[in-house]
Design an enzyme around this catalytic site. Structure first.
Site, PDB file in Angstrom:
ATOM      1  N   HIS A 270       0.815  -1.218   0.000  1.00 44.97           N
ATOM      2  CA  HIS A 270       0.000   0.000   0.000  1.00 44.97           C
ATOM      3  C   HIS A 270       0.850   1.270   0.000  1.00 44.97           C
ATOM      4  O   HIS A 270       0.377   2.325  -0.408  1.00 44.97           O
ATOM      5  CB  HIS A 270      -0.917   0.008   1.227  1.00 44.97           C
ATOM      6  N   CYS A 271       2.099   1.185   0.425  1.00 47.50           N
ATOM      7  CA  CYS A 271       2.869   2.403   0.681  1.00 47.50           C
ATOM      8  C   CYS A 271       3.688   2.890  -0.518  1.00 47.50           C
ATOM      9  O   CYS A 271       3.434   3.964  -1.061  1.00 47.50           O
ATOM     10  CB  CYS A 271       3.800   2.191   1.876  1.00 47.50           C
ATOM     11  N   ILE A 272       4.690   2.134  -0.900  1.00 51.53           N
ATOM     12  CA  ILE A 272       5.693   2.652  -1.839  1.00 51.53           C
ATOM     13  C   ILE A 272       5.117   2.984  -3.218  1.00 51.53           C
ATOM     14  O   ILE A 272       5.517   3.978  -3.810  1.00 51.53           O
ATOM     15  CB  ILE A 272       6.880   1.681  -1.950  1.00 51.53           C
ATOM     16  N   ILE A 274       2.261   4.156  -3.857  1.00 56.55           N
ATOM     17  CA  ILE A 274       1.211   5.168  -3.752  1.00 56.55           C
ATOM     18  C   ILE A 274       1.687   6.454  -3.090  1.00 56.55           C
ATOM     19  O   ILE A 274       1.431   7.562  -3.587  1.00 56.55           O
ATOM     20  CB  ILE A 274       0.010   4.587  -2.968  1.00 56.55           C
ATOM     21  N   ASP A 275       2.385   6.338  -1.974  1.00 50.82           N
ATOM     22  CA  ASP A 275       2.704   7.505  -1.154  1.00 50.82           C
ATOM     23  C   ASP A 275       3.463   8.615  -1.881  1.00 50.82           C
ATOM     24  O   ASP A 275       3.169   9.800  -1.656  1.00 50.82           O
ATOM     25  CB  ASP A 275       3.502   7.078   0.080  1.00 50.82           C
TER      26      ASP A 275
END
Length: 436
Positions: A270-272, A274-275
């Site tokens: 979910h992080c890399i 998208i963020d």
């Protein structure tokens, strides 16, 4: 605003972030009211069952047995809590812009049940200014209370890494930023009840930016090694053999000034993936371009296409067209030894292969089936057997699960496309192995 381990904590969102955090508070003597709109989660927890592979059911059952962990879809239970922590998703829209709808909906649902003296904390990764400019007005309008005066407002970014055997919620340092100095002190006191170390920063925005820096650092460096991997493949094709994985291992012997990152078939989780786009979007608001970040995103996004192209050329060299070729993808989860499918590059790889006419199957010991919510795919994991492997035209290793029998793959697969450098430990013949 006194805090001790015995106070009541509300956790909104019982997913990969909220549930481990709730368990930490309970295991250190606190009482937790977990709120999630998915009633199936409350049912599973009440039965002592875990729905997250990296959290054993025994841990859930032990927490429930204390009588201090409550799971519900009723937001009114938060009125009895002294602290409320929001752990909801922050995805991107179809236009790759920040989608704060989960935060906004959570705040609107929480606000009518707020009371003076509570602490409200946001853990969802987002751009600087979200807690102050988006979350605060919704809470104040809905509750009639004022942040910094009637309730404490903080931001504390989640740092979950599912499947990490060394670090978990309790021993990962917790960054906390407050709307005011008093808000910060309140946030520190609450989180000290659950984690070993709290790291205060000067503002909400500093805390929000900290999380983005952590993930952008990884995104940019992964993009760098992915680009160098492509270059090394070109060198090798030009009779100058260079193995990027060998180079990384050699560079890692330097005891200072170097941190190893490893190439792969694309970014997942979910992080890399998208963020970084949260920051590039916010940067445009202040008339600034983030070319370095955007370039990294472009390189990482293109990696699945590069891998499929490598596979297609390998089949062509063996006089086998992609259309009609049988391809077994090993690994559906986005990283090793978890069942997390969020933004998994394996899904993109499968779709690209199917679009090019390949007959795709997959094997994953942690993901038994793919459903339409997984990028429109409907497949069941096949058994990894000698017969299944021998029947393939190519095997594509997309996730490095440690429980997979790579020696079996080496013995029976006619062609292996390895994106994770796991086949180096096997006795596979070089003419049947392609690095991608």
């Amino acid at each position: 605003m006194h805090t001790d381990a015995a106070e009541r904590i509300g956790v909104v969102g019982l997913g990969y972030v909220g549930l481990p955090l709730a368990l930490c508070f309970v295991e250190r003597g606190g009482e937790v009211f977990g709120v999630d709109l998915d009633k199936r989660k409350a049912t599973a927890l009440a039965a002592g069952n875990s729905y997250l592979r990296h959290l054993p059911s025994s841990r859930i059952a032990a927490a429930m047995a204390t009588g201090r962990l409550h799971a519900t879809d009723d937001f009114s239970s938060l009125s009895s809590c002294s602290a409320i922590i929001i752990c909801v998703p922050t995805p991107l829209t179809a236009a790759r812009e920040p989608d704060l709808s989960f935060i906004e909906k959570a705040c609107r649902a929480i606000a009518p049940h707020m009371r003076a003296g509570q602490m409200l904390s946001l853990e969802s990764t987002t751009y600087p200014g979200t807690t102050r400019d988006v979350m605060r007005p919704i809470l104040e309008r809905g509750s009639g209370l004022t942040a910094g005066k009637d309730f404490a407002l903080v931001f504390s970014p989640e740092r979950e890494d599912p499947g990490n055997a060394r670090y978990s919620t309790a021993n990962i340092p917790k960054v906390v930023g407050g709307f005011t100095t008093n808000c910060l002190e309140r946030g520190i006191a609450v989180y000290r009840c659950a984690v070993d170390r709290v790291v205060p920063v000067s503002s909400l925005e500093a805390a929000e930016m900290t999380k983005l820096l952590e993930n952008i650092f990884r995104s940019v460096n992964i993009a760098l090694v992915n680009e160098l991997k492509v270059l090394c493949h070109r060198f090798t094709d030009a009779a100058m053999p260079v193995d990027i994985n060998e180079v990384i291992e050699a560079a890692s012997t330097k005891p200072f000034g170097y941190t190893p990152f490893y190439p792969g078939p694309g970014l997942g989780g979910h992080c890399i993936p998208i963020d970084p786009f949260y920051l590039t979007w916010k940067a445009r608001e202040v008339d600034t371009t983030t070319r370095f970040i955007e370039l990294a995103g472009e390189i990482n996004t293109n990696m699945p296409y590069y891998v499929v192209d490598r596979l297609m050329r390998a089949l062509s060299d063996r006089h086998r067209p992609m259309r009609g070729a049988r391809v077994l993808v090993v690994g559906a989860a986005y990283k090793a030894d978890v069942d997390d499918m969020r933004e998994s590059p394996s899904l993109k790889l499968m779709k690209l292969l199917m679009e090019r006419g390949a007959l795709v199957t997959y094997h994953d010991p942690h993901v038994t089936a793919l459903t339409p919510e997984h990028g429109g795919l409907e497949l069941a994991s096949v058994e990894l057997s000698a017969a299944e492997l021998a029947a393939q035209d190519a095997v594509l290793v997309a996730t490095a699960h440690t429980s997979v029998d790579y020696e079996l793959i080496a013995q029976h697969a006619p062609l292996v496309i390895d994106t994770r450098n796991v086949m180096r430990r096997t006795r596979i013949a070089k003419e049947r192995l392609i690095s991608a």
